[in-house]
Motif scaffolding. Structure first.
Motif, PDB file in Angstrom:
ATOM      1  N   ASN A  28       0.852  -1.181   0.000  1.00  0.00           N
ATOM      2  CA  ASN A  28       0.000   0.000   0.000  1.00  0.00           C
ATOM      3  C   ASN A  28       0.888   1.232   0.000  1.00  0.00           C
ATOM      4  N   GLN A  29       0.458   2.224  -0.743  1.00  0.00           N
ATOM      5  CA  GLN A  29       1.203   3.476  -0.821  1.00  0.00           C
ATOM      6  C   GLN A  29       0.237   4.611  -0.519  1.00  0.00           C
ATOM      7  N   ALA A  30       0.395   5.222   0.630  1.00  0.00           N
ATOM      8  CA  ALA A  30      -0.441   6.360   0.988  1.00  0.00           C
ATOM      9  C   ALA A  30       0.192   7.635   0.445  1.00  0.00           C
ATOM     10  N   GLY A  31      -0.640   8.590   0.113  1.00  0.00           N
ATOM     11  CA  GLY A  31      -0.132   9.865  -0.388  1.00  0.00           C
ATOM     12  C   GLY A  31      -1.178  10.948  -0.280  1.00  0.00           C
ATOM     13  N   SER A  32      -0.783  12.150  -0.634  1.00  0.00           N
ATOM     14  CA  SER A  32      -1.726  13.266  -0.632  1.00  0.00           C
ATOM     15  C   SER A  32      -1.239  14.340  -1.590  1.00  0.00           C
ATOM     16  N   PHE A  33      -2.195  15.078  -2.106  1.00  0.00           N
ATOM     17  CA  PHE A  33      -1.895  16.219  -2.961  1.00  0.00           C
ATOM     18  C   PHE A  33      -1.914  17.450  -2.071  1.00  0.00           C
ATOM     19  N   THR A  34      -0.773  18.086  -1.904  1.00  0.00           N
ATOM     20  CA  THR A  34      -0.665  19.202  -0.968  1.00  0.00           C
ATOM     21  C   THR A  34      -0.515  20.552  -1.659  1.00  0.00           C
ATOM     22  N   THR A  35      -0.265  20.558  -2.965  1.00  0.00           N
ATOM     23  CA  THR A  35      -0.063  21.836  -3.660  1.00  0.00           C
ATOM     24  C   THR A  35      -1.373  22.543  -3.952  1.00  0.00           C
ATOM     25  N   GLY A  36      -2.481  21.801  -3.946  1.00  0.00           N
ATOM     26  CA  GLY A  36      -3.775  22.393  -4.253  1.00  0.00           C
ATOM     27  C   GLY A  36      -4.057  22.499  -5.737  1.00  0.00           C
ATOM     28  N   LEU A  37      -3.121  22.093  -6.577  1.00  0.00           N
ATOM     29  CA  LEU A  37      -3.303  22.178  -8.027  1.00  0.00           C
ATOM     30  C   LEU A  37      -4.322  21.157  -8.513  1.00  0.00           C
ATOM     31  N   ALA A  40      -2.596  18.189 -10.320  1.00  0.00           N
ATOM     32  CA  ALA A  40      -1.515  17.535  -9.578  1.00  0.00           C
ATOM     33  C   ALA A  40      -1.454  16.048  -9.916  1.00  0.00           C
ATOM     34  N   VAL A  41      -0.226  15.547 -10.038  1.00  0.00           N
ATOM     35  CA  VAL A  41       0.012  14.129 -10.328  1.00  0.00           C
ATOM     36  C   VAL A  41       1.132  13.635  -9.423  1.00  0.00           C
ATOM     37  N   ASP A  42       0.867  12.562  -8.691  1.00  0.00           N
ATOM     38  CA  ASP A  42       1.917  11.882  -7.938  1.00  0.00           C
ATOM     39  C   ASP A  42       2.375  10.694  -8.776  1.00  0.00           C
ATOM     40  N   PHE A  43       3.670  10.464  -8.800  1.00  0.00           N
ATOM     41  CA  PHE A  43       4.256   9.450  -9.669  1.00  0.00           C
ATOM     42  C   PHE A  43       5.067   8.471  -8.839  1.00  0.00           C
ATOM     43  N   MET A 120      -3.829  10.786  -9.685  1.00  0.00           N
ATOM     44  CA  MET A 120      -4.288  12.137 -10.002  1.00  0.00           C
ATOM     45  C   MET A 120      -5.586  12.437  -9.257  1.00  0.00           C
ATOM     46  N   HIS A 121      -5.951  13.706  -9.226  1.00  0.00           N
ATOM     47  CA  HIS A 121      -7.281  14.053  -8.735  1.00  0.00           C
ATOM     48  C   HIS A 121      -7.900  15.077  -9.673  1.00  0.00           C
ATOM     49  N   VAL A 141      -0.321 -15.736  -7.730  1.00  0.00           N
ATOM     50  CA  VAL A 141       0.421 -15.770  -6.464  1.00  0.00           C
ATOM     51  C   VAL A 141       1.200 -14.469  -6.313  1.00  0.00           C
ATOM     52  N   HIS A 142       1.131 -13.875  -5.115  1.00  0.00           N
ATOM     53  CA  HIS A 142       1.905 -12.660  -4.850  1.00  0.00           C
ATOM     54  C   HIS A 142       3.388 -12.939  -5.024  1.00  0.00           C
ATOM     55  N   THR A 143       4.078 -12.008  -5.666  1.00  0.00           N
ATOM     56  CA  THR A 143       5.521 -12.139  -5.836  1.00  0.00           C
ATOM     57  C   THR A 143       6.168 -10.801  -5.498  1.00  0.00           C
ATOM     58  N   GLY A 144       7.464 -10.691  -5.690  1.00  0.00           N
ATOM     59  CA  GLY A 144       8.208  -9.510  -5.253  1.00  0.00           C
ATOM     60  C   GLY A 144       7.661  -8.199  -5.785  1.00  0.00           C
ATOM     61  N   THR A 145       7.484  -7.236  -4.884  1.00  0.00           N
ATOM     62  CA  THR A 145       6.952  -5.920  -5.218  1.00  0.00           C
ATOM     63  C   THR A 145       7.703  -4.873  -4.410  1.00  0.00           C
ATOM     64  N   SER A 146       8.249  -3.879  -5.080  1.00  0.00           N
ATOM     65  CA  SER A 146       8.842  -2.745  -4.363  1.00  0.00           C
ATOM     66  C   SER A 146       8.358  -1.458  -5.025  1.00  0.00           C
ATOM     67  N   VAL A 147       8.197  -0.410  -4.216  1.00  0.00           N
ATOM     68  CA  VAL A 147       7.643   0.859  -4.706  1.00  0.00           C
ATOM     69  C   VAL A 147       8.567   2.000  -4.333  1.00  0.00           C
ATOM     70  N   VAL A 148       8.786   2.923  -5.290  1.00  0.00           N
ATOM     71  CA  VAL A 148       9.595   4.112  -5.063  1.00  0.00           C
ATOM     72  C   VAL A 148       8.779   5.333  -5.497  1.00  0.00           C
ATOM     73  N   SER A 149       8.767   6.370  -4.675  1.00  0.00           N
ATOM     74  CA  SER A 149       8.088   7.616  -5.017  1.00  0.00           C
ATOM     75  C   SER A 149       9.025   8.456  -5.890  1.00  0.00           C
ATOM     76  N   ARG A 150       8.510   8.972  -6.997  1.00  0.00           N
ATOM     77  CA  ARG A 150       9.307   9.797  -7.909  1.00  0.00           C
ATOM     78  C   ARG A 150       8.862  11.257  -7.936  1.00  0.00           C
ATOM     79  N   GLN A 151       7.591  11.522  -7.679  1.00  0.00           N
ATOM     80  CA  GLN A 151       7.094  12.906  -7.707  1.00  0.00           C
ATOM     81  C   GLN A 151       5.878  13.015  -6.798  1.00  0.00           C
ATOM     82  N   GLN A 152       5.866  14.040  -5.964  1.00  0.00           N
ATOM     83  CA  GLN A 152       4.732  14.306  -5.084  1.00  0.00           C
ATOM     84  C   GLN A 152       4.284  15.743  -5.291  1.00  0.00           C
ATOM     85  N   GLN A 153       3.017  15.930  -5.618  1.00  0.00           N
ATOM     86  CA  GLN A 153       2.479  17.287  -5.785  1.00  0.00           C
ATOM     87  C   GLN A 153       1.397  17.478  -4.776  1.00  0.00           C
TER      88      GLN A 153
END
Length: 153
Positions: A28-37, A40-43, A120-121, A141-153
């Motif tokens: 799970n990856q939680a996030g939020s759009f804080t710029t108000g745009l 806005a796109v989180d990547f 996006m929103h 079947v679940h297998t290897g998963t890793s997540v990296v944040s690249r952009q937060q708006q």
């Protein structure tokens, strides 16, 4: 002596609980759009790999809008450039804010490697979300998963 044994048992139980909790929330990856745009796109980038459970076949994902507002959270999952036999991009929108359900599940079947995830929103303002994602084998079947944040708006 009995207190020492009891202490050891508590340490073991709480240690296992912490391990279980981190395993459950690992996809799970939680996030939020804080710029108000409004635009806005989180990547994020998710990497699917064989962790011993089998070769990855696909990534599935969905988003949950966690803020009661007029904006709706959506997700786009993409991988690859050769899309002749399988779809390489899928889109989904959570149409109901601040409830317990996610948007419809999207599945991109492009095997192992790096998938791009765009959240996006639809309107100006702040918005919080939760993305659930899982890399799976052809057998589901679940297998290897890793997540990296690249952009937060």
């Amino acid at each position: 002596m009995k207190f020492s044994n009891l202490k050891g048992i508590f340490v073991l139980v709480f240690g296992l609980m912490a391990l279980y909790a981190s395993t459950v929330s690992a996809h799970n990856q939680a996030g939020s759009f804080t710029t108000g745009l409004a635009a806005a796109v989180d990547f994020y980038q998710a990497t699917c790999f064989d962790d011993g459970s089998g070769a990855p076949s696909y990534l599935e994902a969905q988003v949950k809008d966690m803020t009661a507002s007029t904006a709706k959270a959506s997700i786009l999952v993409h991988k690859g450039t050769s899309c002749t036999t399988n779809l390489c991009a899928q889109f989904s929108v959570d149409t109901t804010d601040s409830n317990t359900t996610y948007s419809p599940l999207v599945t991109v079947k492009q095997g192992a490697g790096v998938y791009s995830i765009f959240v996006m929103h639809t309107a100006a303002g702040t918005d919080s979300y939760d993305v659930a994602l899982h890399c799976k084998t052809a057998a589901g079947v679940h297998t290897g998963t890793s997540v990296v944040s690249r952009q937060q708006q």
